[in-house]
Write an enzyme that holds these catalytic residues in place. Structure first.
Site, PDB file in Angstrom:
ATOM      1  N   GLY C 148      -4.777  -0.374   2.095  1.00 30.30           N
ATOM      2  CA  GLY C 148      -3.346  -0.643   2.022  1.00 30.30           C
ATOM      3  C   GLY C 148      -2.774  -0.255   0.669  1.00 30.30           C
ATOM      4  N   CYS C 149      -1.468  -0.096   0.626  1.00 32.84           N
ATOM      5  CA  CYS C 149      -0.819   0.404  -0.592  1.00 32.84           C
ATOM      6  C   CYS C 149      -0.885  -0.612  -1.738  1.00 32.84           C
ATOM      7  CB  CYS C 149       0.620   0.820  -0.306  1.00 32.84           C
ATOM      8  SG  CYS C 149       1.629  -0.430   0.516  1.00 32.84           S
ATOM      9  N   HIS C 150      -0.439  -1.851  -1.475  1.00 32.60           N
ATOM     10  CA  HIS C 150      -0.516  -2.868  -2.538  1.00 32.60           C
ATOM     11  C   HIS C 150      -1.963  -3.054  -3.005  1.00 32.60           C
ATOM     12  CE1 HIS C 150       3.597  -4.391  -2.585  1.00 32.60           C
ATOM     13  NE2 HIS C 150       3.606  -4.581  -1.293  1.00 32.60           N
ATOM     14  N   VAL C 151      -2.878  -2.932  -2.064  1.00 36.40           N
ATOM     15  CA  VAL C 151      -4.290  -3.178  -2.384  1.00 36.40           C
ATOM     16  C   VAL C 151      -4.822  -2.068  -3.274  1.00 36.40           C
ATOM     17  CG1 VAL C 151      -6.533  -3.740  -1.408  1.00 36.40           C
ATOM     18  CG2 VAL C 151      -4.440  -4.207  -0.085  1.00 36.40           C
TER      19      VAL C 151
END
EC number: 1.2.1.38
Lengths: 337, 337, 337, 337
Positions: C148-151
């Site tokens: 995921g992007c935030h991750v």
């Protein structure tokens, strides 16, 4: 094919940056020299987005050294400085693509809007070129006068209709531009707080690009074209949408006419509905559309003001100038979403 | 002066919100009733910015109850629903200010662009009013048809020149609008990613507001006014800039003419340079400007599309309708910087 | 080298679009198949910016046909649909790079935040990969669970410090994201008027990405990492800036440590000052920075949420998976200015 | 009640403009004098949005004349100039509300971050006041040191928890600000093209507001508060969101605690979910929220940086100073949508 060594003088601004971005992956042009007024820096210090991508040195402008290194030079300089620099480069036998206004206008028109012209000799042979409108005239040229952004968008909307409109009636050009067109220098006009959530027209009628439109539209139709030019500043970084309003004198189908006019051109896209500037962002595309309402003509052209309105058109012109395929190294994939 | 109890039906949207914001500090109008289709909520639940400022209940629309509580009602409803609601309210003897398109057009024009008209009786006496153009005609009216945003901006730019332009030549209206004009409902068109860093024209020529402009411009000059209407969507929340392009038939001085035309009007400001929409944000001001280039007229009007283009003009009309000073409770301090 | 035929299932959204943009100029991968739920359209009808650039047909998803045409498939689908599709493709022997959350978490974590897991067999061998943190583990994999992007942004800021921070103290992640992260479906949240001139945190602590961060940070250090995750929605189209705040337990020099950690990585740039998201726009770069204030650690990572946060990382993983150079066809030139 | 004549020195900037906007409709304060460094202009020439609304002359700063006309003066000047001006005004017996940093810090802290302090006499009695945190201490003061924007937002999020957090552990403040906080002077930092579609942290840890937070947070709890301050620049005109991250030492319910702390305060709104800055735009509201995750505290405060972060708080302080109701003439209706 043999590589051609090229340079950029005036690499600090937005159009200089766009030139760098394209030239570092151009299959023939080999970017070997970057310069600006101060020198002593690097491309990635000036443009941190290019860190690790292009860390070339940026030197202080030096005609002699440019001539040693380059065969072709792009000038992304303010007007006046541009002609002073071009003159020296041309004297050394270099090819020059000038992105400023210095070689775009007749002496008379230039001096009415800018300053005294200091290089009339080269002005006499400079080639003004929008490839779709001027064909291969750039081929073999020594000096390209690269067109202005508002002018490119306007002429591409207007050109197909020059024989179909009543030139004795007003032609209005309402051209909407992103903020990058105003350049990188800080000013009250480009302060985020002034621009955001606002729209306003500026320099209407008296904008320097009005004369450029008139001179080159007139040349295209061998007539006398007068325009009422109304640019506006839109809260967006890049993008330009020129809307041309004129009076038709025949019963042409504008969209069909536009389609025929631009048939087979690799960087023009005929849209079935009014174009969005964002669709052209980061590319050399001109997205065009036209329709009529009675005898009222509405013709539009959306471009990226920094690309088709400056740097990518300059590169296309350079390609043509050097006998290369016009499309070499020219971006076609837009900055979307 | 005696308070007048008023209500808002259709309080969920942007124009309903603007009405609430003004009415809670109006010196005479007393906001006692808010309704929408679903009810069972509060103004501050619908519009969290008003938490602690206006926590009025929002009820499900009920004509009977509205009539018990209110003397005057603002309708901020979609077209069709608006006339269905107005009909009942008017039958109960209430005064109505309708912000929808339902009473703005002749039956013929309405039905060509919207749907069958269901309230021809009230259509016959509805008063269409831009105070500066229509004077006190709203006074004593039972039903106000509040003008559309593009129409208000266009007519205010155009009206001073109706006797000076050649109506047989095309009149172009290039009207730039912020996104709030598209309403609060989510759609692909108003997705942030679609709007940001983009500009595009939409519904050109066929926009419903074109007919409204033509009908009411024609009425103002007792002639036949045709316009070629080209709206564009600008990446900004609010604001509208209408640019009118026409052919002058005399040698008038447009700015002087505009000044004389709007002399003494409290909500019109003559600008010496093209207006910025931001200067009118949050207010009822119309900032106007005009100039000529040969026989080409350029006339502009900047407004806040939600205020002068909808809610604050509705309130000014309500003031006039009730015999009050037009300026009561109407915002004049812009949302700047 | 031999071309590899690839497909994209779920080509309608933003990450599908980014995949198309890269794959059409990839030197080895040959984009031969695009599909979405409805089919019967083309890539350029879905994404008009690609008119004339990629006019491939888009078909209705069909596992059989995908298997006939492709060796490798990118899935840019919503969770749940993704695993249902992947299962069939893997059964046919295709390689799959899944951009959804379906194979990123343990069954327990997945089912706590999403839904019942329907493909536990493939979950067991799916490879979660951020190349700089997980090395060549993607090589030879059959199924990539793309992070995921935030991750991605958080782990790249946090990973160098996992051995240096006190895991018993709170670790805060304040991650700022552009709007494209919310996807292309219209909603109140992504309405231009809601987003513009506003900032707000959302889904704090309970965001699904918090679990993904915790599971994979814990795996990286073989410890138990808990984070307090606070995402915010920034008025910009793309870009993500994760700021990690933690308590250091030793006297390390954060910037030197980060430099050593990412030494030689082609898509990580160590910045000497806090990174700007815009510098990474349109690229796979992660621009990182760290400093300390007493025992307080501040570590940052800026990425393009759609590229490094989704599509370009997926392509890097696909390159590795197929034994190719990680950098093939991955953009490095940012969307600036 | 008797009118009080007031002046604004430094009327050219954004905070000066906000003061004008409020003072022209204040029920007691009577704006009689506006000045800036150059003079010879008017308020509406400086701020064209106020054309026809406030056309007061703007004079060159003159202490003598200020003293003749005013009882109370707001200083919206750069630091250093502010104390030089305040000194003279105070010597004449005027009351002063200073919006600069000049009287906010101890001499030691001030000189470490700004310059030599030139008015220690008045520094000794200057009153620093956030009304909800400092109560009526402004009443009867001669000189108000109006707090900084980041400091106001941070302290309002932090104050309720000062007795509940472990001060020996790091306290992180991630404070997001709109561009107007950088002031009206053009610079590369505030160029539209630099700001738009970008987010970045700046001056982290070393920002001058960090010291101001520490000094005044320490004073509030009679302890020693250290913060790690990380501001970021968000592409929006106005608005500020401070997120405070700290370690709790007890099992308090943060939201309940915040509610009790601000109970009955007219300009604080406890939100049930993270606040949106836009909800406070144009008002003096501080919208607060807090929650915990284990022993991790997340506390937030959203304000308008120009209003609660500067001008409207200054006016609230002036009201208190003069014995008036704190809420007089203070805007509560937000700039929405």
């Amino acid at each position: 094919m043999k590589a051609i060594n090229v340079g950029i003088i005036g690499v600090s601004g937005y159009t200089g940056l766009e030139l760098v971005k394209m030239l570092i992956s151009h299959p023939i042009f080999n970017l070997v020299y970057c310069a600006n007024t101060e020198g002593a820096t690097t491309v990635s210090d000036l443009h941190p987005a290019l860190m690790g991508v292009c860390d070339l040195n940026v030197e202080k402008v030096d005609i002699e050294r440019t001539a040693q290194l380059c065969e072709l030079v792009f000038l992304a300089l303010p007007h006046k400085t541009a002609m002073q620099t071009a003159k020296g480069l041309l004297a050394k036998g270099l090819k020059v693509v000038d992105l400023s206004a210095d070689y775009r206008l007749s002496q008379e028109n230039y001096e009415a809007f800018y300053c005294e012209h200091e290089d009339l000799d080269n002005l006499s042979h400079a080639v003004y070129s929008i490839p779709e409108l001027h064909g291969k005239r750039a081929e073999g040229a020594k000096l390209i006068a690269n067109p202005g952004c508002h002018v490119t968008a306007t002429l591409m909307a207007l050109a197909p209709f020059l024989d179909h409109i009543d030139l004795s009636q007003p032609i209005f050009v309402d051209s909407k531009t992103g903020v990058s067109g105003a350049g990188k220098s800080p000013s009250a006009t480009v302060h985020y707080v002034s621009v955001n959530d606002n729209i306003n027209c500026y320099n209407i009628i008296k904008h320097r690009h009005a004369t450029e439109i008139e001179q080159h539209a007139s040349a295209l139709c061998d007539g006398s074209v007068k325009v009422t030019f109304v640019p506006s500043l839109v809260p967006m970084t890049r993008g330009m949408l020129a809307c041309v309003y004129a009076t038709l004198k025949d019963d042409c189908d504008p969209l069909a006419l536009m389609e025929a006019f631009y048939n087979g051109k690799p960087f023009v896209r005929l849209r079935k509905a009014p174009p969005h500037t964002k669709m052209t962002s980061g590319t050399n595309f001109a997205d065009v559309y036209a329709t009529r309402h009675g005898n009222a003509l509405v013709a539009m052209c959306a471009i990226d003001n920094l690309m088709r309105g400056a740097s990518s058109q300059a590169l296309a012109n350079a390609n043509i100038m050097m006998g290369l395929d016009e499309t070499l190294g020219i971006p076609r994939i837009a900055y979307v979403p």
